[in-house]
Write a protein that holds these residues in place. Sequence first.
Motif, PDB file in Angstrom:
ATOM      1  N   ALA A 190       0.827  -1.207   0.000  1.00 31.71           N
ATOM      2  CA  ALA A 190       0.000   0.000   0.000  1.00 31.71           C
ATOM      3  C   ALA A 190       0.861   1.256   0.000  1.00 31.71           C
ATOM      4  CB  ALA A 190      -0.936   0.003   1.203  1.00 31.71           C
ATOM      5  N   GLY A 191       2.136   1.112   0.368  1.00 33.63           N
ATOM      6  CA  GLY A 191       3.096   2.178   0.152  1.00 33.63           C
ATOM      7  C   GLY A 191       3.129   3.276   1.187  1.00 33.63           C
ATOM      8  N   SER A 192       2.351   3.155   2.260  1.00 31.04           N
ATOM      9  CA  SER A 192       2.364   4.182   3.303  1.00 31.04           C
ATOM     10  C   SER A 192       3.429   3.828   4.336  1.00 31.04           C
ATOM     11  CB  SER A 192       0.991   4.275   3.974  1.00 31.04           C
ATOM     12  OG  SER A 192       1.062   5.060   5.146  1.00 31.04           O
ATOM     13  N   ARG A 193       4.468   4.646   4.406  1.00 32.60           N
ATOM     14  CA  ARG A 193       5.527   4.354   5.370  1.00 32.60           C
ATOM     15  C   ARG A 193       5.061   4.552   6.800  1.00 32.60           C
ATOM     16  NH1 ARG A 193       9.727   8.001   2.141  1.00 32.60           N
ATOM     17  NH2 ARG A 193       7.749   9.111   1.877  1.00 32.60           N
ATOM     18  N   ALA A 194       4.088   5.428   6.997  1.00 36.98           N
ATOM     19  CA  ALA A 194       3.478   5.562   8.324  1.00 36.98           C
ATOM     20  C   ALA A 194       2.795   4.261   8.730  1.00 36.98           C
ATOM     21  CB  ALA A 194       2.477   6.714   8.327  1.00 36.98           C
ATOM     22  N   ALA A 195       2.151   3.593   7.765  1.00 35.96           N
ATOM     23  CA  ALA A 195       1.504   2.315   8.041  1.00 35.96           C
ATOM     24  C   ALA A 195       2.532   1.243   8.372  1.00 35.96           C
ATOM     25  CB  ALA A 195       0.653   1.885   6.848  1.00 35.96           C
ATOM     26  N   TRP A 196       3.666   1.257   7.682  1.00 35.05           N
ATOM     27  CA  TRP A 196       4.722   0.289   7.994  1.00 35.05           C
ATOM     28  C   TRP A 196       5.149   0.418   9.458  1.00 35.05           C
ATOM     29  CZ3 TRP A 196       8.434   1.494   3.257  1.00 35.05           C
ATOM     30  CH2 TRP A 196       7.744   1.220   2.074  1.00 35.05           C
ATOM     31  N   LEU A 197       5.358   1.646   9.892  1.00 37.39           N
ATOM     32  CA  LEU A 197       5.786   1.864  11.271  1.00 37.39           C
ATOM     33  C   LEU A 197       4.684   1.476  12.254  1.00 37.39           C
ATOM     34  CD1 LEU A 197       7.901   2.842  13.247  1.00 37.39           C
ATOM     35  CD2 LEU A 197       7.136   5.186  12.868  1.00 37.39           C
ATOM     36  N   SER A 198       3.438   1.818  11.928  1.00 34.90           N
ATOM     37  CA  SER A 198       2.322   1.469  12.816  1.00 34.90           C
ATOM     38  C   SER A 198       2.201  -0.047  12.963  1.00 34.90           C
ATOM     39  CB  SER A 198       1.014   2.047  12.270  1.00 34.90           C
ATOM     40  OG  SER A 198       1.025   3.449  12.290  1.00 34.90           O
ATOM     41  N   TYR A 199       2.316  -0.758  11.852  1.00 36.17           N
ATOM     42  CA  TYR A 199       2.196  -2.216  11.907  1.00 36.17           C
ATOM     43  C   TYR A 199       3.372  -2.828  12.660  1.00 36.17           C
ATOM     44  CZ  TYR A 199       1.031  -6.936  10.330  1.00 36.17           C
ATOM     45  OH  TYR A 199       0.684  -8.269  10.282  1.00 36.17           O
ATOM     46  N   ALA A 200       4.559  -2.297  12.453  1.00 32.00           N
ATOM     47  CA  ALA A 200       5.723  -2.791  13.190  1.00 32.00           C
ATOM     48  C   ALA A 200       5.523  -2.598  14.690  1.00 32.00           C
ATOM     49  CB  ALA A 200       6.983  -2.069  12.718  1.00 32.00           C
ATOM     50  N   LEU A 201       4.961  -1.455  15.081  1.00 28.30           N
ATOM     51  CA  LEU A 201       4.702  -1.193  16.498  1.00 28.30           C
ATOM     52  C   LEU A 201       3.721  -2.218  17.067  1.00 28.30           C
ATOM     53  CD1 LEU A 201       4.955   0.679  18.994  1.00 28.30           C
ATOM     54  CD2 LEU A 201       3.043   1.999  18.045  1.00 28.30           C
ATOM     55  N   VAL A 202       2.651  -2.513  16.322  1.00 29.24           N
ATOM     56  CA  VAL A 202       1.682  -3.516  16.772  1.00 29.24           C
ATOM     57  C   VAL A 202       2.353  -4.873  16.952  1.00 29.24           C
ATOM     58  CG1 VAL A 202      -0.374  -4.829  16.087  1.00 29.24           C
ATOM     59  CG2 VAL A 202      -0.319  -2.346  15.780  1.00 29.24           C
ATOM     60  N   LEU A 203       3.191  -5.262  15.998  1.00 30.70           N
ATOM     61  CA  LEU A 203       3.855  -6.560  16.087  1.00 30.70           C
ATOM     62  C   LEU A 203       4.816  -6.631  17.269  1.00 30.70           C
ATOM     63  CD1 LEU A 203       4.624  -7.432  12.347  1.00 30.70           C
ATOM     64  CD2 LEU A 203       2.611  -7.964  13.727  1.00 30.70           C
ATOM     65  N   VAL A 204       5.512  -5.544  17.540  1.00 27.01           N
ATOM     66  CA  VAL A 204       6.431  -5.525  18.683  1.00 27.01           C
ATOM     67  C   VAL A 204       5.654  -5.671  19.984  1.00 27.01           C
ATOM     68  CG1 VAL A 204       8.004  -4.041  19.998  1.00 27.01           C
ATOM     69  CG2 VAL A 204       8.255  -4.233  17.525  1.00 27.01           C
TER      70      VAL A 204
END
Length: 420
Positions: A197-211
């Motif tokens: 989807a290309g949203s780098r904000a989404a990448w960081l948000s998802y990484a935070l959820v996984l952590v």
Amino acid sequence: MNPAPDRLRQQWPWLLMLAPLLLLPVGRSSELPIAVMAVIALAVALRGRMPWRDPAVRLILVLFACYWLPAAISAIAAVAPERSWMTVATTLRFLPFGLFAVWALRAPMAWSRLLTAAAVIVVLWALDAWLQALTGMSLGGPPEQARISGVFGAGNLKLGQVLATLSPFALLAARERFGRGGLVLAMALLALPILLAGSRAAWLSYALVLVILAWRETRKARHFVPALAALALAGAGLIALAWQGSLRLDARIERSLLALQGTEAAVDEASAGRLRIWRTAGAMIAAHPIAGVGVRGFRYAYPTYAAPGDAFVDPATRTGASHAHQIVLEILSETGVVGLLAWLFGTWLAFRAWRCASVMARSRALAPGLSLVAMCFPLNTHLAFYSAWWGLLFWWLLALYCAALAGEPKAAIATGAASA
């Protein structure tokens, strides 16, 4: 006795609460169930049936005040008073909507069905995004040239941020029903659509959820560190694989890598011009530190504080970037220190409510609570929290969180009312 009316009475509240999420990709239609629930809540209050002593009701009232009062104060001397006062007026709908959630979601069965249904919706959106990535087909039509857009369509590039924000619903449901194997499978199912989807904000948000979920699974550093390493390795492998096969992802990563050059121009280009927006927001904050330029007045104040030649300034309309793209800068620039203090107080109250809640209440509130953490994490970029669309999703999650933490079964409320 016909059981059908009884089943309908039990199910319509959570179905109505689910409707805004289901309609989220369909333009402004998600506003209709919000309006219906707000009207119902007002009717319930007028008939004296709103449980005003319920801690969840009081929590909603205070959190709404933390959100709405700074906006109202900022509108008094706003740079675009009509826009600001319109926002102040329209955000009033979130108060009765939140009260409806507390009043309606008191049956334990409703929570199980609502959370499961929300998880199913997120999974279906992810599967639709997989289909678009593999075939170019989607319920939302063909993808945008630079990113996949899924069910939201090429004209509304919010797929990544929405999937990342709502991912806890799907991940926690998978963990509960299928164990850790289900959790890992759900992580993988959501990862590729969020990435493409290309949203780098989404990448960081998802990484935070996984952590956070990795810590929840391990609880100890000696187990958490290997789990984190496994997640990082899997993420790197997925990025490398997708990078080779996706021109969309290739362009996003190439732009991100520009930041490694270290120059201001390179960092600005890597951030899609956000460095300019943040610098302009800082100038607004310095000029209007107490109450800001007015809620949703950012674009109208932007040309006054932007540097000469700023490409975000439209000479024809004399407007600029629509919002600050960062939650703290949005609050400070539009509502000032008054707004920031109110939001910090509301955040403290929300965490305090979590700490004081029962184990069962925390279990209900975990998915919306973790979604709110992913949505509001300050070390990220964001959509506008006082906008109609993102504000609606924010309040949908916040209403669920408050209702889950302090809600009690109907029988318990009836017993308490009788004893009083």
